[in-house]
Motif scaffolding. Structure first.
Motif, short mmCIF file in Angstrom:
data_model
loop_
_atom_site.label_atom_id
_atom_site.label_comp_id
_atom_site.label_asym_id
_atom_site.label_seq_id
_atom_site.Cartn_x
_atom_site.Cartn_y
_atom_site.Cartn_z
N SER A 173 0.72 -1.35 -0.02
CA SER A 173 0.06 0.09 0.04
C SER A 173 0.72 1.15 -0.14
N ALA A 174 1.87 1.03 0.81
CA ALA A 174 2.82 2.39 0.68
C ALA A 174 3.42 2.60 -0.58
N ALA A 175 3.83 1.23 -1.33
CA ALA A 175 4.50 1.54 -2.37
C ALA A 175 3.58 2.09 -3.80
N THR A 176 2.30 1.62 -3.40
CA THR A 176 1.07 2.16 -4.44
C THR A 176 1.00 3.56 -4.13
N MET A 177 1.10 4.02 -2.99
CA MET A 177 0.87 5.62 -2.66
C MET A 177 1.88 6.32 -3.16
N ILE A 178 3.10 5.83 -3.22
CA ILE A 178 4.20 6.69 -3.47
C ILE A 178 4.24 6.57 -4.84
N ALA A 179 4.30 5.44 -5.79
CA ALA A 179 3.93 5.59 -7.42
C ALA A 179 2.92 6.27 -7.83
N ARG A 180 1.74 6.41 -7.12
CA ARG A 180 0.74 7.41 -7.77
C ARG A 180 1.11 8.63 -7.38
N GLU A 181 1.49 9.22 -6.02
CA GLU A 181 1.72 10.39 -6.04
C GLU A 181 3.08 10.92 -7.15
N LEU A 182 3.71 10.20 -7.31
CA LEU A 182 5.06 10.47 -8.18
C LEU A 182 4.29 10.52 -9.56
N ALA A 183 3.58 9.75 -9.98
CA ALA A 183 3.01 9.77 -11.19
C ALA A 183 2.27 11.14 -11.54
N ARG A 184 1.51 11.40 -10.39
CA ARG A 184 0.87 12.72 -10.54
C ARG A 184 1.74 13.89 -10.56
N ARG A 185 2.72 13.79 -9.93
CA ARG A 185 3.50 15.14 -9.94
C ARG A 185 4.65 15.14 -11.45
N PHE A 186 4.93 13.79 -11.69
CA PHE A 186 5.70 14.05 -12.47
C PHE A 186 5.33 13.35 -14.02
N LEU A 194 17.23 14.84 -9.96
CA LEU A 194 17.09 14.42 -11.44
C LEU A 194 16.54 15.58 -12.37
N PRO A 195 17.37 16.18 -13.05
CA PRO A 195 16.92 17.49 -13.84
C PRO A 195 15.87 17.16 -14.72
N ASP A 196 15.74 16.17 -15.47
CA ASP A 196 14.43 15.56 -16.30
C ASP A 196 13.48 15.69 -15.45
N LEU A 197 13.34 15.17 -14.36
CA LEU A 197 12.07 15.27 -13.49
C LEU A 197 11.73 16.82 -13.19
N ALA A 198 12.80 17.50 -12.82
CA ALA A 198 12.63 18.92 -12.32
C ALA A 198 11.93 19.78 -13.36
N ARG A 199 12.24 19.51 -14.76
CA ARG A 199 11.86 20.13 -15.80
C ARG A 199 10.10 19.81 -16.04
N VAL A 200 9.76 18.99 -15.56
CA VAL A 200 8.39 18.28 -15.71
C VAL A 200 7.53 18.51 -14.44
N ASP A 201 7.99 18.93 -13.37
CA ASP A 201 7.59 18.88 -12.01
C ASP A 201 6.21 19.90 -11.92
N ARG A 202 5.11 19.26 -11.85
CA ARG A 202 4.05 20.10 -11.91
C ARG A 202 3.69 20.64 -10.48
N ASP A 203 4.44 20.39 -9.50
CA ASP A 203 4.27 20.96 -8.10
C ASP A 203 5.26 22.11 -8.19
N GLY A 204 6.33 21.89 -8.90
CA GLY A 204 7.33 23.10 -8.86
C GLY A 204 6.89 24.32 -9.59
N ARG A 205 6.42 23.77 -10.69
CA ARG A 205 5.86 24.98 -11.63
C ARG A 205 4.73 25.74 -11.18
N ALA A 206 3.74 24.91 -10.29
CA ALA A 206 2.81 25.66 -9.57
C ALA A 206 3.32 26.46 -8.49
N ALA A 207 4.39 26.09 -7.88
CA ALA A 207 5.20 26.89 -6.74
C ALA A 207 5.90 28.13 -7.43
#
Length: 264
Positions: free
Chosen positions: A15-28, A152-165
């Motif tokens: 369940s923890a792994a699922t939550m982590i994967a889901r949140e990271l997928a939402r963000r990146f 990971l710079p590639d993730l930073a470029r597509v980071d939805r939360d970072g862009r919103a901030a």
């Protein structure tokens, strides 16, 4: 191929792994995160897909809960001891290839016990870890995502939360700039109204207060005269200075002169 591979053991904190994967997928984005149950299409050969995803990822998250080393295989022995154990093989492949491996310790898991690790996974105990607790899920997920975006710079470029901030920061800056401009405009307008209404102060080397009279502004201070009458007085008389573009006239009336004139 995905940037982040989420590794976990069935029977230990799925369940923890699922939550982590889901949140990271939402963000990146879904395509950036590999989670076996979601990322392997039906009909695909999962051994090939797993190996390929691990070899091509930028980071592997090893989700480790309290029972991670205790879950047993079909033979009754700890699954971690089997060389064909997929959880073990995925981590080993990442370590061998020099891929970034981040252990994520879940719940009561406080450390990685080196004594239960096979030789090919001993390096895992030396990897700096992050924590995940269901009671602090939101905060821990944010921290984990921030860590990946930083590493990971590639993730930073597509980071939805970072862009919103960034957008919030830019909007706040624009609002503050507009507010400062409006306050400056209002102060200027107030000064202009005070001068037109009768009283105003001049800046710079012009000292004094200007008071409007029916015949024009009067300088009651000690500053320079600019086409304005100036009055000075004491017990003996008044001095009047009037100026225009063509010249200046000075008149002084004293009590002595008036008494002299009255005597003639």
């Amino acid at each position: 191929m995905p940037d982040v591979f989420v590794n976990y053991r069935t029977g230990d904190e799925e369940s923890a792994a699922t939550m982590i994967a889901r949140e990271l997928a939402r963000r990146f984005g879904d395509e950036r995160i590999f989670f076996a149950s979601n990322s392997i299409d039906p009909g695909r050969r999962f051994p090939v897909e797993l190996v390929r995803a691990v070899e091509e990822c930028e980071a592997l998250l090893a989700v480790i809960g309290p029972r991670w080393a205790e879950v047993r295989g079909t033979d009754g022995r700890p699954a971690l001891e089997a060389e064909q154990d997929w959880t073990r093989r995925e981590i080993q492949t990442a370590l061998d290839r020099g891929i970034l491996v981040i252990p994520v310790l879940v719940g009561k898991a406080t450390r990685i016990d080196r004594t239960v690790l096979p030789d090919d996974l001993l390096e895992l105990a030396d990897c700096q870890y992050r924590r995940f607790d269901h009671r602090n899920a939101e905060s821990d997920l944010t921290t984990l995502g921030d860590t990946l975006a930083r590493l990971l710079p590639d993730l930073a470029r597509v980071d939805r939360d970072g862009r919103a901030a960034r957008e919030r920061t830019e909007a706040k800056s624009r609002e503050e700039s507009a507010r400062d401009t409006e306050q400056s405009r209002m102060r200027t307008r107030d000064i202009e109204q005070r001068v037109r209404g009768g009283i105003g102060n001049l800046n710079g080397d012009l000292s004094g207060t200007f008071v409007n009279e029916p015949q024009g502004p009067v300088n009651t201070g000690r500053g320079h005269q600019y086409n304005a009458p100036h009055f000075e007085g004491d017990n003996t008389g008044v001095q009047f200075t009037a100026g225009n573009n063509s010249g200046t006239v000075h008149q002084r009336f004293e009590r002595e002169r008036r008494r002299s004139d009255d005597g003639r």
